[in-house]
Design a protein around this motif. Structure first.
Motif, PDB file in Angstrom:
ATOM      1  N   PHE A 112       0.672  -1.010   0.127  1.00  0.00           N
ATOM      2  CA  PHE A 112       0.078  -0.054  -0.061  1.00  0.00           C
ATOM      3  C   PHE A 112       0.900   1.184  -0.069  1.00  0.00           C
ATOM      4  CE2 PHE A 112      -2.908  -3.156   1.516  1.00  0.00           C
ATOM      5  CZ  PHE A 112      -4.141  -2.752   0.786  1.00  0.00           C
ATOM      6  N   ASP A 113       0.304   2.268  -0.360  1.00  0.00           N
ATOM      7  CA  ASP A 113       0.925   3.529  -0.604  1.00  0.00           C
ATOM      8  C   ASP A 113       1.269   4.451   0.711  1.00  0.00           C
ATOM      9  OD1 ASP A 113      -1.594   4.448   0.010  1.00  0.00           O
ATOM     10  OD2 ASP A 113      -1.862   5.739  -1.703  1.00  0.00           O
ATOM     11  N   ARG A 188      -6.672   4.753   0.151  1.00  0.00           N
ATOM     12  CA  ARG A 188      -7.756   6.111   0.332  1.00  0.00           C
ATOM     13  C   ARG A 188      -9.131   5.701   1.083  1.00  0.00           C
ATOM     14  NH1 ARG A 188      -9.363   8.014  -5.754  1.00  0.00           N
ATOM     15  NH2 ARG A 188      -9.524   5.699  -6.615  1.00  0.00           N
ATOM     16  N   ARG A 189      -9.491   4.513   0.332  1.00  0.00           N
ATOM     17  CA  ARG A 189     -10.936   4.121   0.678  1.00  0.00           C
ATOM     18  C   ARG A 189     -10.810   3.263   2.205  1.00  0.00           C
ATOM     19  NH1 ARG A 189     -16.120   2.954  -0.630  1.00  0.00           N
ATOM     20  NH2 ARG A 189     -17.015   0.841   0.022  1.00  0.00           N
ATOM     21  N   LEU A 190      -9.636   2.551   2.179  1.00  0.00           N
ATOM     22  CA  LEU A 190      -9.700   1.845   3.449  1.00  0.00           C
ATOM     23  C   LEU A 190      -9.247   2.667   4.769  1.00  0.00           C
ATOM     24  CD1 LEU A 190      -7.199  -0.615   2.082  1.00  0.00           C
ATOM     25  CD2 LEU A 190      -9.240  -1.494   2.972  1.00  0.00           C
ATOM     26  N   HIS A 193     -12.625   4.628   5.894  1.00  0.00           N
ATOM     27  CA  HIS A 193     -13.501   4.049   6.439  1.00  0.00           C
ATOM     28  C   HIS A 193     -13.106   3.557   7.827  1.00  0.00           C
ATOM     29  CE1 HIS A 193     -17.053   4.439   3.976  1.00  0.00           C
ATOM     30  NE2 HIS A 193     -16.130   4.209   2.741  1.00  0.00           N
ATOM     31  N   GLY A 194     -11.766   3.302   7.896  1.00  0.00           N
ATOM     32  CA  GLY A 194     -11.046   2.778   9.085  1.00  0.00           C
ATOM     33  C   GLY A 194     -10.583   1.305   8.615  1.00  0.00           C
ATOM     34  N   THR A 195      -9.359   1.137   8.764  1.00  0.00           N
ATOM     35  CA  THR A 195      -8.618  -0.047   7.936  1.00  0.00           C
ATOM     36  C   THR A 195      -8.975  -1.152   8.696  1.00  0.00           C
ATOM     37  OG1 THR A 195      -6.514   1.267   7.265  1.00  0.00           O
ATOM     38  CG2 THR A 195      -6.435  -1.072   7.057  1.00  0.00           C
ATOM     39  N   TRP A 196      -9.014  -1.298   9.557  1.00  0.00           N
ATOM     40  CA  TRP A 196      -9.375  -2.765  10.451  1.00  0.00           C
ATOM     41  C   TRP A 196     -11.033  -3.029  10.205  1.00  0.00           C
ATOM     42  CZ3 TRP A 196      -5.846  -6.025  11.512  1.00  0.00           C
ATOM     43  CH2 TRP A 196      -4.588  -5.453  11.949  1.00  0.00           C
ATOM     44  N   ARG A 197     -11.757  -1.945  10.237  1.00  0.00           N
ATOM     45  CA  ARG A 197     -13.121  -2.137   9.893  1.00  0.00           C
ATOM     46  C   ARG A 197     -13.406  -2.596   8.668  1.00  0.00           C
ATOM     47  NH1 ARG A 197     -17.618   2.391  10.822  1.00  0.00           N
ATOM     48  NH2 ARG A 197     -17.084   1.912  13.217  1.00  0.00           N
TER      49      ARG A 197
END
Length: 242
Positions: A112-113, A188-190, A193-197
């Protein structure tokens, strides 16, 4: 030398498309580059046309990629997302992998970036899944031998999970290779919304798919985004009833 066609499905990507296609032209100058626009309402198509052949299709990533493949002349079809940066070493590794006739396709090593514990975990599990279960997703820049792609009839016309289903079908035809070259995906989308979620949400969506839920319903759920509980009306909040 084997001809490679890079196919980029897009929809309203004016913020990223110029950088994406100019980078692909710079790093892979011998490849055919096709951008498939699914009906953008912004300047995506016009910006892409400076560097690539632009065609239009019905909306939906599977339809767009199949339409791109229909126009492509390459013996190798390489599907790249507009918000993904590809390691320049990937092309040589793809050609080397497909020199083995038993290999039908594969993908790149995901990263990931940005680096966070959650994103690092997601990249690690995604790469482990690709190696062990042969499930390759679009952000891993899937490549496919053209003859096998045609024999399978292209990507299944699904609203979502077309990449998962395609990798399962490919694995039944031959070997899939996960290459060391990296595909750097946008987070960006992760992050929004919160990566773990989002990790839990994506696993939930895959479970729905494996359980046979209609892909159109899964796509609608994905578009709505993750949420812990459905919204409730003020009356429901007061009474405790839905």
């Amino acid at each position: 030398m084997t001809q490679v066609s890079i196919i980029v499905p897009v929809l309203n990507e004016e913020a990223t498309i110029h950088r994406a296609v100019s980078r692909l032209c710079r790093d892979f100058p011998g490849c055919e580059l096709i951008v498939v626009d699914g009906g953008s309402t912004d300047a995506t198509a016009g910006l892409a046309a400076h560097h690539a052949t632009v065609i239009t299709s019905g909306r939906g990533r599977a339809r767009q990629m199949n339409e791109g493949a229909r126009h492509a002349s390459g013996d190798i079809l390489w599907f790249v997302h507009a918000d993904t940066a590809i390691d320049p070493r990937a092309l040589g590794q793809i050609r080397a992998a497909l020199a083995d006739p038993a290999v039908v396709g594969g993908g790149l090593t995901l990263r990931f970036d940005r680096a966070t514990p959650a994103l690092n975990y997601l990249a690690w599990t995604s790469n482990a899944r690709a190696r062990r279960l042969h499930h390759i997703f679009g952000d891993q820049a899937m490549f496919i031998r053209r003859s096998v792609f045609d024999a399978l009839g292209g990507f299944p016309d699904l609203a979502i999970m077309e990449d998962l289903e395609m990798s399962r079908r490919l694995h039944r035809r031959g070997r899939l290779r996960l290459l060391p070259a990296t595909s750097t995906a946008s987070s960006r989308r992760l992050v929004a919304h919160g990566t773990w979620r989002m990790i839990a949400f994506m696993q939930y969506l895959k479970l729905l798919y494996f359980a046979g839920v209609d892909p159109e319903a899964i796509r609608a759920r994905y578009t709505a985004g993750p949420r812990l509980l459905p919204k409730r009306s003020p009356k429901a909040a007061r009474t405790g009833r839905p």
